[in-house]
Design an enzyme around this catalytic site. Structure first.
Site, PDB file in Angstrom:
ATOM      1  N   GLU A  76       0.807  -1.217   0.000  1.00 27.88           N
ATOM      2  CA  GLU A  76       0.000   0.000   0.000  1.00 27.88           C
ATOM      3  C   GLU A  76       0.844   1.273   0.000  1.00 27.88           C
ATOM      4  O   GLU A  76       0.347   2.354   0.318  1.00 27.88           O
ATOM      5  CB  GLU A  76      -0.942   0.012   1.216  1.00 27.88           C
ATOM      6  CG  GLU A  76      -1.875  -1.175   1.303  1.00 27.88           C
ATOM      7  CD  GLU A  76      -2.893  -1.252   0.165  1.00 27.88           C
ATOM      8  OE1 GLU A  76      -2.748  -0.516  -0.842  1.00 27.88           O
ATOM      9  OE2 GLU A  76      -3.824  -2.059   0.278  1.00 27.88           O
ATOM     10  N   HIS A  95      -2.605   2.377   8.733  1.00 25.20           N
ATOM     11  CA  HIS A  95      -3.679   1.632   8.068  1.00 25.20           C
ATOM     12  C   HIS A  95      -3.960   0.367   8.862  1.00 25.20           C
ATOM     13  O   HIS A  95      -3.058  -0.443   9.075  1.00 25.20           O
ATOM     14  CB  HIS A  95      -3.275   1.286   6.638  1.00 25.20           C
ATOM     15  CG  HIS A  95      -4.179   0.304   5.968  1.00 25.20           C
ATOM     16  ND1 HIS A  95      -5.560   0.397   6.028  1.00 25.20           N
ATOM     17  CD2 HIS A  95      -3.913  -0.802   5.230  1.00 25.20           C
ATOM     18  CE1 HIS A  95      -6.091  -0.605   5.341  1.00 25.20           C
ATOM     19  NE2 HIS A  95      -5.106  -1.347   4.862  1.00 25.20           N
ATOM     20  N   HIS A  97      -6.879  -2.949  10.026  1.00 29.21           N
ATOM     21  CA  HIS A  97      -8.020  -3.788   9.671  1.00 29.21           C
ATOM     22  C   HIS A  97      -8.862  -4.031  10.920  1.00 29.21           C
ATOM     23  O   HIS A  97      -9.354  -5.133  11.143  1.00 29.21           O
ATOM     24  CB  HIS A  97      -7.544  -5.120   9.083  1.00 29.21           C
ATOM     25  CG  HIS A  97      -6.794  -4.986   7.802  1.00 29.21           C
ATOM     26  ND1 HIS A  97      -5.915  -5.944   7.346  1.00 29.21           N
ATOM     27  CD2 HIS A  97      -6.785  -3.998   6.858  1.00 29.21           C
ATOM     28  CE1 HIS A  97      -5.389  -5.563   6.195  1.00 29.21           C
ATOM     29  NE2 HIS A  97      -5.906  -4.385   5.875  1.00 29.21           N
ATOM     30  N   TYR A 116     -18.606  12.165  20.639  1.00 34.92           N
ATOM     31  CA  TYR A 116     -17.736  13.313  20.310  1.00 34.92           C
ATOM     32  C   TYR A 116     -16.323  12.914  19.917  1.00 34.92           C
ATOM     33  O   TYR A 116     -15.609  13.679  19.262  1.00 34.92           O
ATOM     34  CB  TYR A 116     -17.721  14.315  21.459  1.00 34.92           C
ATOM     35  CG  TYR A 116     -16.897  13.925  22.668  1.00 34.92           C
ATOM     36  CD1 TYR A 116     -15.556  14.282  22.761  1.00 34.92           C
ATOM     37  CD2 TYR A 116     -17.463  13.197  23.714  1.00 34.92           C
ATOM     38  CE1 TYR A 116     -14.796  13.931  23.870  1.00 34.92           C
ATOM     39  CE2 TYR A 116     -16.710  12.855  24.822  1.00 34.92           C
ATOM     40  CZ  TYR A 116     -15.382  13.222  24.900  1.00 34.92           C
ATOM     41  OH  TYR A 116     -14.635  12.867  25.991  1.00 34.92           O
ATOM     42  N   HIS A 157     -12.557  -3.002   3.180  1.00 32.47           N
ATOM     43  CA  HIS A 157     -11.106  -3.152   3.368  1.00 32.47           C
ATOM     44  C   HIS A 157     -10.674  -2.816   4.796  1.00 32.47           C
ATOM     45  O   HIS A 157     -10.217  -3.696   5.522  1.00 32.47           O
ATOM     46  CB  HIS A 157     -10.381  -2.258   2.353  1.00 32.47           C
ATOM     47  CG  HIS A 157      -8.909  -2.417   2.313  1.00 32.47           C
ATOM     48  ND1 HIS A 157      -8.151  -2.128   1.185  1.00 32.47           N
ATOM     49  CD2 HIS A 157      -8.009  -2.797   3.253  1.00 32.47           C
ATOM     50  CE1 HIS A 157      -6.864  -2.351   1.461  1.00 32.47           C
ATOM     51  NE2 HIS A 157      -6.765  -2.745   2.702  1.00 32.47           N
ATOM     52  N   TYR A 210      -6.358  20.742  22.811  1.00 30.83           N
ATOM     53  CA  TYR A 210      -6.349  19.645  23.787  1.00 30.83           C
ATOM     54  C   TYR A 210      -4.934  19.095  23.971  1.00 30.83           C
ATOM     55  O   TYR A 210      -4.168  18.971  23.034  1.00 30.83           O
ATOM     56  CB  TYR A 210      -7.284  18.516  23.351  1.00 30.83           C
ATOM     57  CG  TYR A 210      -7.145  17.274  24.196  1.00 30.83           C
ATOM     58  CD1 TYR A 210      -7.633  17.244  25.500  1.00 30.83           C
ATOM     59  CD2 TYR A 210      -6.491  16.149  23.700  1.00 30.83           C
ATOM     60  CE1 TYR A 210      -7.492  16.119  26.286  1.00 30.83           C
ATOM     61  CE2 TYR A 210      -6.346  15.026  24.485  1.00 30.83           C
ATOM     62  CZ  TYR A 210      -6.849  15.013  25.771  1.00 30.83           C
ATOM     63  OH  TYR A 210      -6.696  13.898  26.543  1.00 30.83           O
TER      64      TYR A 210
END
Length: 220
Positions: A76, A95, A97, A116, A157, A210
């Site tokens: 990827e 990335h 899964h 939120y 995916h 934050y």
């Protein structure tokens, strides 16, 4: 961050993806971009994170040319590079899964502001259209589909999260998995109440500042 530190960070957060149940085996991938040198450290293809050594992490340039490493970069690599080209504010990509986010992706459902904490992504988590993994089409879909958000679901995916550093990208992936689970569970019981845009505007404004400082120890 030096290349050695980048490689160590890829190992650390790759293993954390497993222990946090955001992926399995050698699934998913992650990268860090050094904007100064134009180099990208990315996890290698098909090697389990607990078997990986720092020197196994592949170093490429922003065109995908391998500069260091004996293994092939993640399949990827294309969408990692596309995100770095599209978003100058992005210096890391994670990335996963993860089960609940991937469930939403397989349903083709965006994740709305059911909680939120979706603010880690923005007002929602959008869905990018399906394309075969490792293709230029998927890279284009991810780069276009994420827009200005910090996370995007890849149809059928998984999830992609981005950040100004690897810690922020990982935190986004982790928090969005929690929100995906909440959304799934509320949909299983009834119809969830979605926070209005006006409230999410306030949330995002608070998220912008934050974090802990010597005089601030608030927690989300």
């Amino acid at each position: 961050m030096t290349i050695d530190k980048q490689r160590e960070a890829i190992l650390k957060y790759g293993r954390k993806m497993l222990t946090s149940q955001l992926t399995t085996g050698a699934g998913g991938n992650l990268s860090i971009c050094d904007r100064t040198s134009g180099r990208v450290a990315i996890s290698p293809s098909g090697i389990e994170y607990f078997d990986m050594k720092p020197e196994d992490v592949v170093i490429t340039d922003l065109n995908g040319q391998v500069l260091e490493g004996k293994y092939k970069p993640s399949s990827e690599l294309g969408f990692h590079l596309a995100l770095y080209r599209e978003r100058q504010d992005v210096n890391a990509v994670v990335h996963t899964h993860s089960v609940y986010a991937t469930t939403m992706a397989c349903l083709g459902w965006e994740i709305p502001a059911v909680h939120y904490l979706v603010g880690f992504s923005g007002y929602k988590v959008p869905v990018a259209p399906y394309a075969t993994f490792g293709t230029d089409e998927l890279a284009q879909n991810v780069a276009k589909g994420i827009g200005a958000y910090n996370a995007v679901l890849l149809a059928n995916h998984g999830l992609v999260a981005v950040g100004s550093d690897i810690g922020r990208a990982f935190n986004t992936a982790e928090e969005i998995e929690l929100v995906a689970r909440i959304y799934y569970q509320t949909k299983a019981v009834g119809e969830p109440v979605i926070l209005p845009d006006q409230e999410m505007e306030r949330v995002l404004a608070k998220f912008a500042t934050y974090g802990q400082s010597p005089k601030d120890t608030d927690h989300v």
